[in-house]
Every structure is written in C-alpha cells, then in structure tokens.
Design a protein around this motif. Sequence first.
Motif, PDB file in Angstrom:
ATOM      1  N   GLY A   1      26.924  95.572  24.582  1.00  0.00           N
ATOM      2  CA  GLY A   1      26.379  95.345  23.254  1.00  0.00           C
ATOM      3  C   GLY A   1      25.845  96.595  22.582  1.00  0.00           C
ATOM      4  O   GLY A   1      24.910  96.526  21.779  1.00  0.00           O
ATOM      5  N   VAL A   2      26.463  97.728  22.891  1.00  0.00           N
ATOM      6  CA  VAL A   2      26.028  99.003  22.324  1.00  0.00           C
ATOM      7  C   VAL A   2      26.974  99.406  21.197  1.00  0.00           C
ATOM      8  O   VAL A   2      28.201  99.314  21.349  1.00  0.00           O
ATOM      9  CB  VAL A   2      26.003 100.109  23.403  1.00  0.00           C
ATOM     10  N   ARG A   3      26.415  99.864  20.095  1.00  0.00           N
ATOM     11  CA  ARG A   3      27.233 100.372  19.000  1.00  0.00           C
ATOM     12  C   ARG A   3      27.244 101.896  19.078  1.00  0.00           C
ATOM     13  O   ARG A   3      26.223 102.556  18.871  1.00  0.00           O
ATOM     14  CB  ARG A   3      26.677  99.927  17.655  1.00  0.00           C
ATOM     15  N   ALA A   4      28.403 102.452  19.394  1.00  0.00           N
ATOM     16  CA  ALA A   4      28.513 103.903  19.544  1.00  0.00           C
ATOM     17  C   ALA A   4      28.454 104.571  18.177  1.00  0.00           C
ATOM     18  O   ALA A   4      29.101 104.131  17.223  1.00  0.00           O
ATOM     19  CB  ALA A   4      29.815 104.259  20.248  1.00  0.00           C
ATOM     20  N   ASN A   5      27.678 105.642  18.081  1.00  0.00           N
ATOM     21  CA  ASN A   5      27.566 106.421  16.858  1.00  0.00           C
ATOM     22  C   ASN A   5      28.531 107.600  16.939  1.00  0.00           C
ATOM     23  O   ASN A   5      28.159 108.708  17.346  1.00  0.00           O
ATOM     24  CB  ASN A   5      26.121 106.908  16.676  1.00  0.00           C
TER      25      ASN A   5
END
Length: 291
Positions: A213-217
């Motif tokens: 559930g991580v949004r990569a920047n």
Amino acid sequence: MDLRQLEYFVAVAEEANFTRAAARVHITQSGVSAQIRQFEKELGADLFDRSSRMVRLTAAGAAALPHARTALAAAASVRQAIDQVTGLVRGRLRLGMLVGCTAKPLFAALAGFHRAYPRIEIALTEGDSDLLIDGVRAGNLDLALVGAAGELPGELASLTVASESLVALVPPGHALAATDETTVRRLGAYPLVCLPPGTGIRDALDQACTARGVRANVAFQATAPGAVIDLAARGLGVAVLNASTAADHPELTAAPISDAEAPALLALVWRKEESTVLRALLPICRRAFGL
C-alpha cells in the motif's frame, strides 16, 4: 545397389504392377524393369514372381521390403537434416531487446552467431517488456530479452539469465547511507529515480509497493541504468536498481530493499515451436551467459 533401385523396388511392391510403379516414379516401364533386374542380379535372388498378371513378392522380396523402406526413410532424414543446416545459409533473425539494456553476453552471442552464419540478417528492435513479449507471441519477433518481476509468461519458452534483488542507492551523506537495508515503505518518503515500467526492476518495485500500500514518488525516470545512477549521485533522488549494478558503483551506498520479495528477472523468451535459426542461436546464448 543404390537408392534409386530401392525406390523402384518399393514402388513395384506397393503397386503390384510395373506400369503403375513406373508412373509413380516418373520413368518408363522398361526403365523400372531394367533397374529391378539389375537389383535382383546384384542380390542374387528374384524379388518378384512374374508368372501371373499380378506381380507378387517372392520370399526374398518380402524379406527385403521392410529394410528397403527403412533405408529410404533414413535417406529422407539425412536430406531433412541437411536442409535444416543449409537453411541457415540465408535467413533473418528478428531480435527484441529491452530499452536501455546493455546485456554484453547477448551482444557476444550475436557476434558469435554472426561469425558462424554471416549471411543471416539480424534485425534488432528495442521496446518495453510487454511490447516485446507481444511481438514474440504474434510471431513478429523470434527471440526477445525482457525484464519481469518474479515470473515469466507460461505460454512462451524462456531462459532466465539473471534473477536479482532490488537495492536503493544513495550518495554519501544521505539519510539512507547509514542503514544496512531499507523497505519500500521507508522509500515512500523520498523522491525516487527509476527505470521505466516494463523493465524487471521497475515492475518488481511497483509490485512490492502495491503489496504494501505504498505510493512510490518517482521523481525521475530514465531508460538507462547509467542515467539513473548519475541522477542519484547528484542528489536528485534515491536510485532503485539491482544488486549487480550497485556493485559496479561503489561511489554510492547500496541498501537492499528487504520487503521487495519478487526478484527482478532478465530472460530470453521465444515461442515453443523453435525455428532452425533459434535452434542454432540458443546454445550460443547459453554459453555466452554461462548457463
């Protein structure tokens, strides 16, 4: 005894008639009869009983027939094998390669293949993995070097040439430089420098981020690993690459990404029905990659 005599013998035996056998092998009846007589003389035995209107095999002929068929089949196999080899004298190899990939063993394999078969044209196309795999499936490419995360298309034949874990690379002084390992969740707090989607490394990163559930920047995206390294070295973001690339750049600190579980794969893929060209190329590829 020669193959022509064996062919005529089998034709007469199967047709039970010299006229029909002559038509089948496209010569005159007298020609067939003369060759059969010569064959019988060489063998020292009559092969056919000619006492009635229908030609019948003698005991000697019946004994010889299966061996004659085997000999003709073997000769046909020899011709087929030679045709497969001579088919490599001319032709075209359509190869796909992942954009930005500098796979030196593949280039070495192509050089060796070209030396062995210099008259085969080699056409090289670059693209992302999904495009290349579709090209192989459609028969537009004979072979492709692609990236994947954890698994490869099951309907295609494949040869994995690299399977590596992901690492984060940062310059000295970066907050991650003091850690032995990191996680995708922690990386979410930093701008990232990545390869584009459709590469095994990027797909493995995206897969790990989605699972947690991580949004990569992703601040910067480059097709060449060297460009990713250069951007990270200038402090523009955390580079995400594979372990072997990290080992080539000791000027950056590498931290394994512990929760990126699917390895980044680099693999050759092709359709399971191998062409003559592929059967010649694949062993060269295996040797070049040390497999």
